[in-house]
Design a protein around this motif. Sequence first.
Motif, short mmCIF file in Angstrom:
data_model
loop_
_atom_site.label_atom_id
_atom_site.label_comp_id
_atom_site.label_asym_id
_atom_site.label_seq_id
_atom_site.Cartn_x
_atom_site.Cartn_y
_atom_site.Cartn_z
N UNK B 12 -43.27 -11.06 -0.13
CA UNK B 12 -43.76 -10.56 0.99
C UNK B 12 -45.21 -11.14 1.41
N UNK B 13 -45.91 -11.18 0.37
CA UNK B 13 -47.41 -11.53 0.55
C UNK B 13 -47.42 -13.25 1.05
N UNK B 21 -45.76 -15.11 11.08
CA UNK B 21 -45.12 -14.03 10.50
C UNK B 21 -46.04 -12.98 10.00
N UNK B 22 -45.81 -11.59 10.50
CA UNK B 22 -46.85 -10.65 9.71
C UNK B 22 -46.21 -9.99 8.74
N UNK B 23 -46.73 -8.81 8.48
CA UNK B 23 -46.25 -8.11 7.19
C UNK B 23 -44.82 -7.67 7.49
N UNK B 24 -44.66 -7.19 8.81
CA UNK B 24 -43.35 -6.26 9.15
C UNK B 24 -42.25 -7.50 9.13
N UNK B 29 -37.54 -10.39 6.12
CA UNK B 29 -37.12 -11.70 5.62
C UNK B 29 -36.84 -11.50 4.06
N UNK B 30 -37.53 -10.75 3.35
CA UNK B 30 -37.50 -10.54 2.08
C UNK B 30 -36.36 -9.80 1.71
#
Lengths: 201, 201
Positions: B12-13, B21-24, B29-30
Amino acid sequence: MLYTSEAIESAIESLSSLPTIGRKTAQRLALHLLRQPKEDVEKLAHALLAMKERVLYCSVCCNLTESDPCPICTSQKRNRSVICVVEEPNDLFAIERTNEYFGLYHVLHGALNPLEGIGPNELKLKELLHRMGNTEHPVDEVILAMNPNVEGEVTTQYLTKLLKPLDIKVSRLARGIPMGSDLEFADEATVSRALQGRVSL
Amino acid sequence: MLYTSEAIESAIESLSSLPTIGRKTAQRLALHLLRQPKEDVEKLAHALLAMKERVLYCSVCCNLTESDPCPICTSQKRNRSVICVVEEPNDLFAIERTNEYFGLYHVLHGALNPLEGIGPNELKLKELLHRMGNTEHPVDEVILAMNPNVEGEVTTQYLTKLLKPLDIKVSRLARGIPMGSDLEFADEATVSRALQGRVSL
């Protein structure tokens, strides 16, 4: 071929197969990665491979984990008599972030959606029912934490019917005005649920 | 740790370090990749690695390519006396898609932007000037195809000043009403440019 390089083309194709990423975004991502140092691209590629390699589903709660059973299912600090049922791993993390729930979880990996062909067999329901029969750690309460939409509602009703006969307390999350919002801006359905679920002071 | 797996966390990082592409989105995606067959994730990872491994910059026009010089620079069908200068590889592809330009290109990899510290030395200007001195294939015309914004305008002016003294014809793309749009909905600046650049019939 649009690009002067087949390697770029196939990277763009792979990237644009991801959800929410179209061809244009995939192009931008590929060109961005080409500008980055080689180590960064390797880090990303290896992180994806390692994730796919190491992550599996917990055989008890069906959550994502690297060790089976997962750390939550094996934790001695958790209350084994309460199970919170969620649709997806992300919902589990949303509840974990509150730091106020100390029971176990069960991840269904979806919600009932007959239109898209998702019936009871597509969800991790068998695994949930199997846990209800655990005599070593009997389950007292099941908290249904489905999303507040049609699929979530249907799943909640289905699970209630399934679990009630087993003599287990079944509850679900409260519906109402979200914290930090304005009553004025809340939609009718939310206000209506908040009224129905009013709490005496 | 938010997730029950370090491998998911680091994927994710890595994903959220990509632009747009933000954290959410990275989380989504992950989790999507975890649901996909292993081959798909490997295909994506290997496509990114192969792209980074094989793609380089053409030593002549600075475009992305797998062979140096790139297929456009080595093509015998191209008119070597015209060079179209663009900001980014994507702009080159936009012009190639018209199938109406048969000259060569030069990719600057950016536009002048003093506020962000992008001066002439950060762009591939030296390489462009070097090409002007080519006696084997003399350059007759340079088409400046910068984006129609402040940075593009400044770059166009800078290049014009640089190239004019070399006795080379310098032109730039026409500004006007885009095809398929409505005069009514065009902004003032566009209509003004269209008026200034009117063509006699």
